[in-house]
Write a protein that holds these residues in place. Structure first.
Motif, PDB file in Angstrom:
ATOM      1  N   THR A   1     -10.363  -2.253 -16.826  1.00  0.00           N
ATOM      2  CA  THR A   1     -10.078  -1.367 -17.957  1.00  0.00           C
ATOM      3  C   THR A   1      -8.623  -0.897 -17.971  1.00  0.00           C
ATOM      4  OG1 THR A   1     -10.774   0.582 -16.700  1.00  0.00           O
ATOM      5  CG2 THR A   1     -12.456  -0.542 -18.007  1.00  0.00           C
ATOM      6  N   TYR A   2      -8.112  -0.699 -19.192  1.00  0.00           N
ATOM      7  CA  TYR A   2      -6.788  -0.106 -19.375  1.00  0.00           C
ATOM      8  C   TYR A   2      -6.871   0.846 -20.572  1.00  0.00           C
ATOM      9  CZ  TYR A   2      -2.106   0.576 -21.175  1.00  0.00           C
ATOM     10  OH  TYR A   2      -0.958   1.150 -21.669  1.00  0.00           O
ATOM     11  N   TYR A   3      -6.549   2.114 -20.334  1.00  0.00           N
ATOM     12  CA  TYR A   3      -6.551   3.109 -21.397  1.00  0.00           C
ATOM     13  C   TYR A   3      -5.149   3.696 -21.513  1.00  0.00           C
ATOM     14  CZ  TYR A   3     -11.548   2.848 -20.246  1.00  0.00           C
ATOM     15  OH  TYR A   3     -12.818   2.407 -19.975  1.00  0.00           O
ATOM     16  N   GLU A   4      -4.532   3.530 -22.650  1.00  0.00           N
ATOM     17  CA  GLU A   4      -3.192   4.083 -22.858  1.00  0.00           C
ATOM     18  C   GLU A   4      -3.237   5.602 -22.762  1.00  0.00           C
ATOM     19  OE1 GLU A   4      -0.055   4.366 -26.541  1.00  0.00           O
ATOM     20  OE2 GLU A   4      -0.995   2.414 -26.185  1.00  0.00           O
ATOM     21  N   ALA A   5      -2.257   6.173 -22.089  1.00  0.00           N
ATOM     22  CA  ALA A   5      -2.224   7.622 -21.878  1.00  0.00           C
ATOM     23  C   ALA A   5      -1.798   8.359 -23.148  1.00  0.00           C
ATOM     24  CB  ALA A   5      -1.266   7.952 -20.738  1.00  0.00           C
ATOM     25  N   LYS A   6      -2.300   9.579 -23.290  1.00  0.00           N
ATOM     26  CA  LYS A   6      -1.900  10.506 -24.353  1.00  0.00           C
ATOM     27  C   LYS A   6      -2.116   9.943 -25.761  1.00  0.00           C
ATOM     28  CE  LYS A   6       1.507  12.821 -21.423  1.00  0.00           C
ATOM     29  NZ  LYS A   6       2.923  13.206 -21.251  1.00  0.00           N
TER      30      LYS A   6
END
Length: 386
Positions: free
Chosen positions: A264-269
């Motif tokens: 998984t990769y979730y972009e911050a902010k």
């Protein structure tokens, strides 16, 4: 003193007329001016030809390309040096079906002087493009003109409208059918539960099969009901990454059974998303469960969430399964179309409906033997509310 002016030679201006005997007139034309006007006219034509948004191809009666503009060069992905002098038929020599279409088009142009046709071409990058093209013969001595227009965006919009209309019709039918089935289903489930205590041990397997199949029918009914436009959906501003984390946690046990790992990769902010969280969770569950099931021998599911053009959030779910043939991708989301042996196709149909209600879109990319990627695009809260 005699006026000497009348003895001076008369110098006519460009295109000036002189009245002669008997009222006749003579026109004197400056050759250099004609040449200048012709040159300017040619330059204007060349600018229009080169700068046209549509693809333009000039070709002769031997089907060889005489000139081609930038828009047409982009269609074929080749430079002018590599296109001028080539036969029109050579451009499609690798695809016999397309070559036959071009031959038929040219034959009709030869017979009636002009012809309009359309074509679907798979580009070098794998994208499918839709083109309308029309040809007029004899626009100049021995020259013919073909105009190519990229109508891919229009074709995609028409396809989305077609799917949307179909979903609306199916939704209305589904609501009626589901309610009609649910009434006898409620009675059946009630009586089966009453009989549970009197079921003998040797018949317990039958009871389990009946209850599990009734539960399956009930889940299908629920999916039918979701196809009908929900009457009350409470949209809220939520963290899309948190919704996805909860979904992944929910399906972790099933992933372990299939030897599947999540990457998984979730972009911050990221900004909050204006959505119905439970509905979106249902979409994610459908897509991730499908991804797990197409990898019976295990594999990896890549999940990424990131911003797109500062206006949208993109959710990508990619598996390493068998892939989907290109001719079947466009059928995904249609009623009862599924690539799974025991599937109903309702899961994806429901997913398309939910994303449509969120003013978003779903795109599918797949390569046989490599895997499939679902890309969901959703607008940020300030766009979704507008």
């Amino acid at each position: 003193m005699e006026n000497t002016a009348k003895h001076l030679p008369f110098i006519a201006s460009d295109n000036e007329k002189i009245e002669g005997k008997g009222g006749t007139s003579h026109e004197f034309t400056n050759p250099s001016l004609m040449e200048k006007e012709l040159r300017e006219s040619e330059q204007k034509f060349q600018r229009v030809f080169e700068d046209s948004m549509d693809g333009l191809i000039l070709w002769n009666d031997k089907y060889r390309i005489v000139d081609i503009n930038c828009s047409a060069m982009r269609v074929f992905g080749l430079s002018k040096d590599r296109l001028v002098g080539r036969s029109l038929l050579d451009l499609f020599s690798s695809v016999e079906e397309k070559k036959q279409e071009i031959i038929s088009h040219i034959q009709q142009v030869t017979q009636i002087g002009k012809k309009c046709s359309s074509m679907i071409i798979e580009m070098m990058d794998g994208k499918v493009k839709h083109f309308d093209y029309s040809t007029k013969s004899g626009i100049a001595d021995g020259l013919n003109l073909t105009v190519i227009i990229d109508v891919t965006e229009k074709a995609e919009m028409q396809e989305q409208l077609r799917k949307s209309d179909r979903l609306n019709i199916i939704g209305e039918l589904a609501a009626g059918i589901a309610h009609e089935i649910r009434n006898p289903m409620t009675a059946l489930k009630g009586f089966i539960q009453l009989l549970e205590s009197s079921i003998k041990a040797q018949h317990s397997m039958y009871y389990d099969v009946i209850t599990s199949e009734l539960a399956r029918i009930d889940s299908i009914i629920n999916e039918f009901l979701i196809l009908a436009k929900p009457q009350e959906i409470r949209f809220q501003e939520k963290d899309i990454c948190q919704i996805m984390r909860e979904t992944v946690d929910l399906l972790s046990a099933q992933a372990v059974l299939y030897n599947v790992q999540f990457d998984t990769y979730y972009e911050a902010k990221l900004p909050l998303l204006y959505c119905e969280p439970n509905q979106l969770k249902k979409v994610f569950i459908n897509l991730i469960k499908n991804a797990i099931e197409v990898m019976p021998s295990g594999g990896k599911i890549n999940i990424a969430i990131n911003s797109l053009e500062e206006q949208y959030i993109q959710i990508s779910i990619k598996d390493e399964g068998f892939g989907i043939p290109k001719d079947k991708i466009k059928k995904l989301g249609e009623p009862f179309y599924t690539t799974k042996e025991k599937g109903t196709g309702l899961g994806l149909m429901v997913s398309y409906r939910i994303i449509e209600e969120h003013k978003g879109s779903i795109k599918v990319e797949s390569e046989e033997g490599i895997g499939t990627r679902f890309r969901i695009t959703l607008p940020f809260s300030h766009i979704a509310k507008s």
